[in-house]
Design a protein around this motif. Structure first.
Motif, mmCIF file in Angstrom:
data_model
loop_
_atom_site.group_PDB
_atom_site.id
_atom_site.type_symbol
_atom_site.label_atom_id
_atom_site.label_comp_id
_atom_site.label_asym_id
_atom_site.label_seq_id
_atom_site.Cartn_x
_atom_site.Cartn_y
_atom_site.Cartn_z
ATOM 1 N N THR A 261 19.185 150.086 -35.527
ATOM 2 C CA THR A 261 18.010 149.811 -34.839
ATOM 3 C C THR A 261 17.471 148.552 -34.812
ATOM 4 N N LEU A 262 18.040 147.516 -35.445
ATOM 5 C CA LEU A 262 17.432 146.054 -35.601
ATOM 6 C C LEU A 262 17.714 145.297 -34.139
ATOM 7 N N ARG A 263 16.557 144.798 -33.879
ATOM 8 C CA ARG A 263 16.533 144.001 -32.612
ATOM 9 C C ARG A 263 17.041 142.370 -32.782
ATOM 10 N N GLN A 264 16.921 142.166 -33.981
ATOM 11 C CA GLN A 264 16.929 140.813 -34.560
ATOM 12 C C GLN A 264 17.295 140.727 -35.822
ATOM 13 N N PRO A 265 17.838 139.619 -36.336
ATOM 14 C CA PRO A 265 18.431 139.649 -37.939
ATOM 15 C C PRO A 265 17.289 139.988 -38.912
ATOM 16 N N TYR A 266 17.866 140.585 -39.754
ATOM 17 C CA TYR A 266 16.950 140.946 -40.860
ATOM 18 C C TYR A 266 17.762 140.728 -42.426
ATOM 19 N N VAL A 267 17.022 139.704 -43.053
ATOM 20 C CA VAL A 267 17.656 139.106 -44.233
ATOM 21 C C VAL A 267 16.937 139.176 -45.471
ATOM 22 N N VAL A 268 17.573 140.016 -46.347
ATOM 23 C CA VAL A 268 17.006 140.049 -47.793
ATOM 24 C C VAL A 268 17.737 139.192 -48.777
ATOM 25 N N VAL A 269 17.063 138.549 -49.688
ATOM 26 C CA VAL A 269 17.670 137.396 -50.562
ATOM 27 C C VAL A 269 17.403 137.981 -52.075
ATOM 28 N N SER A 270 18.710 137.821 -53.050
ATOM 29 C CA SER A 270 18.263 138.429 -54.137
ATOM 30 C C SER A 270 17.770 137.334 -55.272
ATOM 31 N N ALA A 271 17.047 137.687 -56.297
ATOM 32 C CA ALA A 271 16.945 136.584 -57.266
ATOM 33 C C ALA A 271 16.637 137.257 -58.546
ATOM 34 N N ASP A 272 17.303 136.664 -59.604
ATOM 35 C CA ASP A 272 17.067 136.997 -61.005
ATOM 36 C C ASP A 272 15.762 136.427 -61.514
ATOM 37 N N VAL A 273 14.763 137.245 -62.212
ATOM 38 C CA VAL A 273 13.548 136.999 -62.366
ATOM 39 C C VAL A 273 13.080 137.567 -63.761
ATOM 40 N N VAL A 274 12.394 136.835 -64.521
ATOM 41 C CA VAL A 274 11.702 137.398 -65.782
ATOM 42 C C VAL A 274 10.259 136.894 -65.876
ATOM 43 N N VAL A 275 9.222 137.487 -65.917
ATOM 44 C CA VAL A 275 8.183 137.269 -66.064
ATOM 45 C C VAL A 275 7.298 137.854 -67.145
ATOM 46 N N ALA A 276 6.404 137.016 -67.751
ATOM 47 C CA ALA A 276 5.635 137.214 -69.146
ATOM 48 C C ALA A 276 4.362 136.658 -68.775
ATOM 49 N N ASP A 277 3.673 136.586 -69.836
ATOM 50 C CA ASP A 277 2.028 136.335 -69.788
ATOM 51 C C ASP A 277 2.112 134.756 -69.455
ATOM 52 N N ASP A 278 3.081 134.318 -70.177
ATOM 53 C CA ASP A 278 3.198 132.670 -69.970
ATOM 54 C C ASP A 278 4.582 132.186 -70.014
ATOM 55 N N ASP A 279 5.033 130.840 -69.725
ATOM 56 C CA ASP A 279 6.182 130.420 -69.481
ATOM 57 C C ASP A 279 6.847 130.341 -71.008
ATOM 58 N N ALA A 280 6.159 130.337 -71.652
ATOM 59 C CA ALA A 280 6.795 130.176 -73.286
ATOM 60 C C ALA A 280 7.523 131.409 -73.470
ATOM 61 N N THR A 281 6.692 132.575 -73.375
ATOM 62 C CA THR A 281 7.043 134.001 -73.709
ATOM 63 C C THR A 281 8.116 134.321 -72.892
ATOM 64 N N ALA A 282 8.257 133.894 -71.467
ATOM 65 C CA ALA A 282 9.134 134.351 -70.385
ATOM 66 C C ALA A 282 10.378 133.628 -70.871
ATOM 67 N N ALA A 283 10.330 132.345 -71.242
ATOM 68 C CA ALA A 283 11.644 131.514 -71.522
ATOM 69 C C ALA A 283 12.208 132.136 -72.932
ATOM 70 N N HIS A 284 11.314 132.836 -73.816
ATOM 71 C CA HIS A 284 12.155 133.596 -75.015
ATOM 72 C C HIS A 284 12.856 134.790 -74.603
ATOM 73 N N LEU A 285 12.171 135.562 -73.650
ATOM 74 C CA LEU A 285 12.655 136.916 -73.447
ATOM 75 C C LEU A 285 13.952 136.622 -72.417
ATOM 76 N N ALA A 286 14.181 135.364 -71.704
ATOM 77 C CA ALA A 286 15.169 135.288 -70.857
ATOM 78 C C ALA A 286 16.363 134.414 -71.586
ATOM 79 N N SER A 287 16.265 134.069 -73.020
ATOM 80 C CA SER A 287 16.898 133.231 -73.423
ATOM 81 C C SER A 287 18.381 133.770 -73.692
ATOM 82 N N THR A 288 18.643 135.123 -73.645
ATOM 83 C CA THR A 288 19.880 135.532 -73.767
ATOM 84 C C THR A 288 20.603 135.958 -72.295
ATOM 85 N N TYR A 289 20.045 135.637 -71.356
ATOM 86 C CA TYR A 289 20.522 135.895 -70.110
ATOM 87 C C TYR A 289 21.865 135.071 -69.883
#
Length: 381
Positions: A261-289
């Motif tokens: 049913t699309l009349r024009q292109p529809y693009v979805v883009v994926s992203a890996d994300v880790v969000v926490a209350d602050d940058d340092a906490t998020a970096a720790h949670l993501a450290s085993t990625y």
């Protein structure tokens, strides 16, 4: 916080990861819980990825999609993506037609050419041909486009060939992706025939499923999506070096089609994300990625996701192998991640973003989705 408007919709991609200390059974139950959580937070879709013989519990993707659809009410549920080459067109349409029979208008049928792409790449490596074209890192309007990972290193691992053999019948031929997609569209519409004999999928024919194509380069997937007028998902989180060319190829090939049913292109883009209350906490949670990606790229496949409290740091050599994925992950406070995702949407021209967020602790993972939803301005149900 000042918000830039408008913001594109957000969706969720889940692999039902098996983390250290839990079983696949627990991972499946958490997938259902996360889907409910995403629905409540206002995410548009909840997609499940197909992976096999690794610490990921979404391998039987249609089955898990049905279970998640049963546990939710409004959010769209789908595959990201069915690996054509491991399934016949008929089995795909019948499976998703069965789910659609009970949850009509909510099911997304995502299709990927992983099986065919893997077979082509293995053939190229065996004959000494290059698979990955080297190119320098670049920044495009604030978005990192890294050097491509030389996939030859992964394809040379014997475990990958063994896994592929386990998913296919002896002597089976990988179908051409374009032909397989055509067969699926024809089975859904009721126009499928072999040697002038009509074949009807029961259930499946007439199912109200939305067909999507997933791709990581400017190759066949982007072209098939465009020429069939289907929506396209470009994998920045898997192949960040080729996302822009994939989107450009899709848009260039796009033609409105009776299959969509699309009349024009529809693009979805994926992203890996880790969000926490602050940058340092998020970096720790993501450290085993990085450990997780290294396990994949070293040929072991995704192992159990490690606890950042006990995992040793990556060596310099390990970090070099996963550098492109580490630097293109969006990690930080809600403001930090929101800014990064806005850049991704702007540069790619995405109509929608799909985020995948993995942490060792499930509570941290749920909170990551919550903080992002609130910062992005999603409307709770």
């Amino acid at each position: 916080m000042t918000r830039e408007s408008p913001r594109v919709p957000l969706s969720v991609l889940d692999l039902a990861p098996v983390t250290e200390g839990i079983s696949p059974t627990t991972a499946i139950r958490r997938a259902v819980e996360l889907a409910r959580h995403a629905e409540e937070l206002g995410y548009r879709r909840y997609w499940l990825a197909e992976h096999h013989f690794v610490a990921v519990a979404s391998s039987a993707t249609p089955t898990l999609i049905a279970l998640v659809a049963a546990a939710t009410e409004h959010i769209r549920i789908g595959s990201a993506a069915v690996q054509l080459g491991h399934h016949t067109a008929a089995s795909v349409v019948e499976s998703f037609g069965t789910i659609d029979a009970l949850y009509p208008g909510r099911i997304d049928l995502g299709l990927g050419r992983s099986g065919q792409r893997r077979a082509e790449a293995l053939s190229a490596v065996a004959s000494g041909r290059r698979v990955t074209e080297p190119r320098p890192e670049q920044w495009v309007d604030g978005l990192l486009i890294p050097e491509p990972f030389p996939i030859e290193q992964l394809l040379a691992r014997p475990r990958l060939a063994t896994m592929s053999r386990a998913l296919e019948f002896e002597g089976a031929q990988q179908p051409d992706f374009a032909d397989a997609v055509d067969d699926i569209l024809e089975l859904l519409s009721g126009g499928f025939a072999i040697d002038d004999v009509d074949v009807h999928a029961v259930p499946g024919e007439g199912a109200d499923v939305e067909v999507w194509i997933f791709g990581s380069s400017k190759g066949q997937s982007a072209t098939v999506a465009g020429t069939n007028g289907l929506p396209f998902v470009a994998n920045y989180h898997v192949s960040p070096s080729t996302v822009l060319e994939a989107v450009e190829a899709y848009r260039s090939a796009f033609r409105p089609s009776p299959a969509s049913t699309l009349r024009q292109p529809y693009v979805v883009v994926s992203a890996d994300v880790v969000v926490a209350d602050d940058d340092a906490t998020a970096a720790h949670l993501a450290s085993t990625y990085g450990h997780w990606v290294y396990d994949i790229r070293s040929g072991h496949g995704a192992r159990k996701y490690r606890d950042p409290a006990t995992a040793p740091p990556l060596t310099d050599e390990q970090r070099r192998i996963v550098d492109d994925r580490l630097r293109t992950q969006f990690v930080g406070s809600p403001a930090t991640v929101t800014e990064g995702l806005q850049t991704l949407a702007r540069v790619t021209g995405a109509d929608e973003l799909v985020i995948t967020s993995v942490t060792h602790d499930f509570g941290d993972r749920k909170r990551s989705h919550q903080l992002l939803a609130e910062a992005w301005g999603l409307s709770r149900r």
